[in-house]
Write a protein that holds these residues in place. Sequence first.
Motif, PDB file in Angstrom:
ATOM      1  N   ARG A 117       0.845  -1.207   0.000  1.00 34.40           N
ATOM      2  CA  ARG A 117       0.000   0.000   0.000  1.00 34.40           C
ATOM      3  C   ARG A 117       0.877   1.253   0.000  1.00 34.40           C
ATOM      4  N   VAL A 157       1.786   7.902  -5.638  1.00 33.71           N
ATOM      5  CA  VAL A 157       0.751   8.953  -5.667  1.00 33.71           C
ATOM      6  C   VAL A 157       1.346  10.261  -5.137  1.00 33.71           C
ATOM      7  N   SER A 166      -3.766  15.954   0.533  1.00 36.53           N
ATOM      8  CA  SER A 166      -4.935  15.189   0.976  1.00 36.53           C
ATOM      9  C   SER A 166      -6.129  15.452   0.058  1.00 36.53           C
ATOM     10  N   ASP A 167      -7.041  14.470   0.042  1.00 40.05           N
ATOM     11  CA  ASP A 167      -8.258  14.578  -0.763  1.00 40.05           C
ATOM     12  C   ASP A 167      -9.415  14.108   0.127  1.00 40.05           C
ATOM     13  N   GLN A 207     -13.716   6.325   0.850  1.00 42.75           N
ATOM     14  CA  GLN A 207     -12.964   5.159   1.337  1.00 42.75           C
ATOM     15  C   GLN A 207     -13.489   4.698   2.706  1.00 42.75           C
ATOM     16  N   PHE A 250      -7.837   3.119   9.312  1.00 39.81           N
ATOM     17  CA  PHE A 250      -7.680   3.831   8.045  1.00 39.81           C
ATOM     18  C   PHE A 250      -7.118   5.239   8.283  1.00 39.81           C
ATOM     19  N   HIS A 299       3.404  12.446   1.718  1.00 37.70           N
ATOM     20  CA  HIS A 299       3.070  13.320   0.567  1.00 37.70           C
ATOM     21  C   HIS A 299       3.649  14.725   0.802  1.00 37.70           C
TER      22      HIS A 299
HETATM   23  O1  LIG Z   1      -5.821   8.787  -3.318  1.00 42.22           O
HETATM   24  C1  LIG Z   1      -5.112   9.743  -2.985  1.00 42.22           C
HETATM   25  O2  LIG Z   1      -5.267  10.877  -3.472  1.00 42.22           O
HETATM   26  C2  LIG Z   1      -4.062   9.561  -1.997  1.00 42.22           C
HETATM   27  O3  LIG Z   1      -3.262  10.447  -1.767  1.00 42.22           O
HETATM   28  C3  LIG Z   1      -4.040   8.284  -1.222  1.00 42.22           C
HETATM   29  C4  LIG Z   1      -4.830   8.399   0.080  1.00 42.22           C
HETATM   30  C5  LIG Z   1      -4.798   6.966   0.696  1.00 42.22           C
HETATM   31  O4  LIG Z   1      -3.835   6.665   1.406  1.00 42.22           O
HETATM   32  O5  LIG Z   1      -5.709   6.184   0.398  1.00 42.22           O
HETATM   33  C6  LIG Z   1      -4.113   9.346   0.992  1.00 42.22           C
HETATM   34  C7  LIG Z   1      -4.496  10.656   1.107  1.00 42.22           C
HETATM   35  C8  LIG Z   1      -5.710  11.188   0.493  1.00 42.22           C
HETATM   36  O6  LIG Z   1      -6.344  12.108   1.329  1.00 42.22           O
HETATM   37  C9  LIG Z   1      -6.622  10.124   0.033  1.00 42.22           C
HETATM   38  C10 LIG Z   1      -6.214   8.835  -0.145  1.00 42.22           C
END
Ligand SMILES: O=C(O)C(=O)C[C@]1(C(=O)O)C=C[C@@H](O)C=C1
Length: 100
Positions: free
Chosen positions: A34, A41, A53-54, A61, A83, A94
């Motif tokens: 993972r 990413v 972050s998203d 998720q 999670f 990141h």
């Molecule tokens: O999917 C992304 O955009 C990621 O950066 C991966 C991830 C994850 O670890 O699942 C981590 C941070 C984001 O906020 C959302 C998901």
Amino acid sequence: MTDVPAEDPQETLLRLRASIDNIDAALVYLLAERFRATQQVGRLKARHAMPPSDPSREEQQVARLRALAEAAHLDPEFAEKWFNFVVAEVIRHHEAFRTE
Ligand SMILES: O=C(O)C(=O)C[C@]1(C(=O)O)C=C[C@@H](O)C=C1
């Protein structure tokens, strides 16, 4: 009636611990995979000035994982905590890529 053989608690404990050790090993490998994916990413996001972050993706998720946890008889609160713990570390990675 057939007699049930007496349980040897030490033997049972060792057998269960062997199973636990296998599961822990699998979890470490899965987590490593993972993080290998999330590192890519992170680099992609850093290259294209995308935010680390998203929150909307995370919401999806969490909803999915909570449903999977319920179906698997795992506490959904625990699944969400796990999670969030992992994602906090991913976001830390990141952010580090942005300053490289
Ligand atoms: O999917 C992304 O955009 C990621 O950066 C991966 C991830 C994850 O670890 O699942 C981590 C941070 C984001 O906020 C959302 C998901």
